[in-house]
Design a protein around this motif. Sequence first.
Motif, PDB file in Angstrom:
ATOM      1  N   VAL A 106     -15.490  76.826  -0.343  1.00 61.69           N
ATOM      2  CA  VAL A 106     -15.473  76.099   0.931  1.00 61.69           C
ATOM      3  C   VAL A 106     -14.323  75.089   0.954  1.00 61.69           C
ATOM      4  CG1 VAL A 106     -16.752  74.480   2.390  1.00 61.69           C
ATOM      5  CG2 VAL A 106     -17.929  76.424   1.376  1.00 61.69           C
ATOM      6  N   ASP A 107     -14.098  74.418  -0.180  1.00 62.80           N
ATOM      7  CA  ASP A 107     -12.971  73.478  -0.271  1.00 62.80           C
ATOM      8  C   ASP A 107     -11.643  74.203  -0.054  1.00 62.80           C
ATOM      9  OD1 ASP A 107     -14.474  71.208  -0.697  1.00 62.80           O
ATOM     10  OD2 ASP A 107     -14.386  71.344  -2.883  1.00 62.80           O
ATOM     11  N   ASP A 108     -11.512  75.394  -0.632  1.00 61.78           N
ATOM     12  CA  ASP A 108     -10.287  76.187  -0.458  1.00 61.78           C
ATOM     13  C   ASP A 108     -10.103  76.577   1.002  1.00 61.78           C
ATOM     14  OD1 ASP A 108      -9.693  76.010  -3.132  1.00 61.78           O
ATOM     15  OD2 ASP A 108     -10.531  77.981  -3.644  1.00 61.78           O
ATOM     16  N   ARG A 109     -11.181  76.938   1.657  1.00 57.03           N
ATOM     17  CA  ARG A 109     -11.105  77.298   3.078  1.00 57.03           C
ATOM     18  C   ARG A 109     -10.680  76.116   3.923  1.00 57.03           C
ATOM     19  NH1 ARG A 109     -16.777  79.120   4.278  1.00 57.03           N
ATOM     20  NH2 ARG A 109     -16.093  78.693   6.405  1.00 57.03           N
ATOM     21  N   ALA A 110     -11.249  74.951   3.620  1.00 60.20           N
ATOM     22  CA  ALA A 110     -10.898  73.747   4.371  1.00 60.20           C
ATOM     23  C   ALA A 110      -9.415  73.425   4.190  1.00 60.20           C
ATOM     24  CB  ALA A 110     -11.753  72.566   3.909  1.00 60.20           C
ATOM     25  N   ARG A 111      -8.923  73.561   2.972  1.00 53.84           N
ATOM     26  CA  ARG A 111      -7.512  73.288   2.691  1.00 53.84           C
ATOM     27  C   ARG A 111      -6.613  74.246   3.479  1.00 53.84           C
ATOM     28  NH1 ARG A 111      -7.870  74.139  -2.234  1.00 53.84           N
ATOM     29  NH2 ARG A 111      -8.719  72.106  -2.742  1.00 53.84           N
ATOM     30  N   ALA A 112      -6.987  75.521   3.492  1.00 55.55           N
ATOM     31  CA  ALA A 112      -6.181  76.525   4.203  1.00 55.55           C
ATOM     32  C   ALA A 112      -6.189  76.281   5.713  1.00 55.55           C
ATOM     33  CB  ALA A 112      -6.718  77.927   3.893  1.00 55.55           C
ATOM     34  N   GLU A 113      -7.330  75.889   6.249  1.00 57.12           N
ATOM     35  CA  GLU A 113      -7.415  75.631   7.692  1.00 57.12           C
ATOM     36  C   GLU A 113      -6.600  74.394   8.066  1.00 57.12           C
ATOM     37  OE1 GLU A 113      -8.461  77.691   9.712  1.00 57.12           O
ATOM     38  OE2 GLU A 113      -9.821  78.979   8.593  1.00 57.12           O
TER      39      GLU A 113
END
Length: 265
Positions: free
Chosen positions: A112-119
């Motif tokens: 989820v942290d990786d997704r937030a960073r990418a967004e």
Amino acid sequence: MIALVVLLAAQVCVAEEWAEFTQRFQKEMQAEDAAARKASVEGIAAFDTPEAVELAAKVWQAQTKRLAAVEAEKWKLRDEMAKYPLEIRDFKPVNKEWWEKRKALDLEARKVDDRARAEREVAQAAVGVIASRATELAVAEAIDLFEKSPDDALRAAIAQAAETGSEDWIFVLVERAVADKDPVVRASALGALAGRKAEAALPAFVKALSDPVWQVQLGGVRGLDVLDLVEGILPLVDALAKYDGRLKWEANGALARLTGEDFHG
């Protein structure tokens, strides 16, 4: 007459290219892969039109909603993880099921942290498009997005973009950013001002010297160092007496460059 015909033909060509781009863009922005969407957003920069700025602003707004959904997912995960704390206060063996559940939650949290960073990177690409424009529309959009964004990291992205963005909106925007509630945003704004060597930022740098967060204080020290103005000497001398460690070292270095004297003595 020929020049007018050429101009009209060019405008028609640009309009056709924009129509083709936006049609493709709408499809590409449906992709799950944030990296692919970021690349599409960066393509907006090829069009120096008001429509390009408006499209970038819409991307920002859409990304804000995406991030809000991801953040909600993160909080839900944190609530679940609280049921499996890492600090074990007794010495009884923890069963295998407990550990497996905790490990699964940790793995999901990292995803989820990786997704937030990418967004956020997609949103930052949109900021880059807006920041590069020297128009009243771009200024208005940047300020509006900054004031409405609930995400600290996205507001920091706008402040950082001010370092390479147009002169027309940097001061208005950073004036808001240096007063932001989040210290990362304040530090980002000071860094952008220092990067532009903006003399109008002198009061902001001086004020930052007494900020409660040391990273913001450091931004003030470095800003006054970069400006290289005599007006920064006395504030730095006053701050030096209160600082220690790295801050004291940085402040002394700035004063040495401004005055030619070592104040450590």
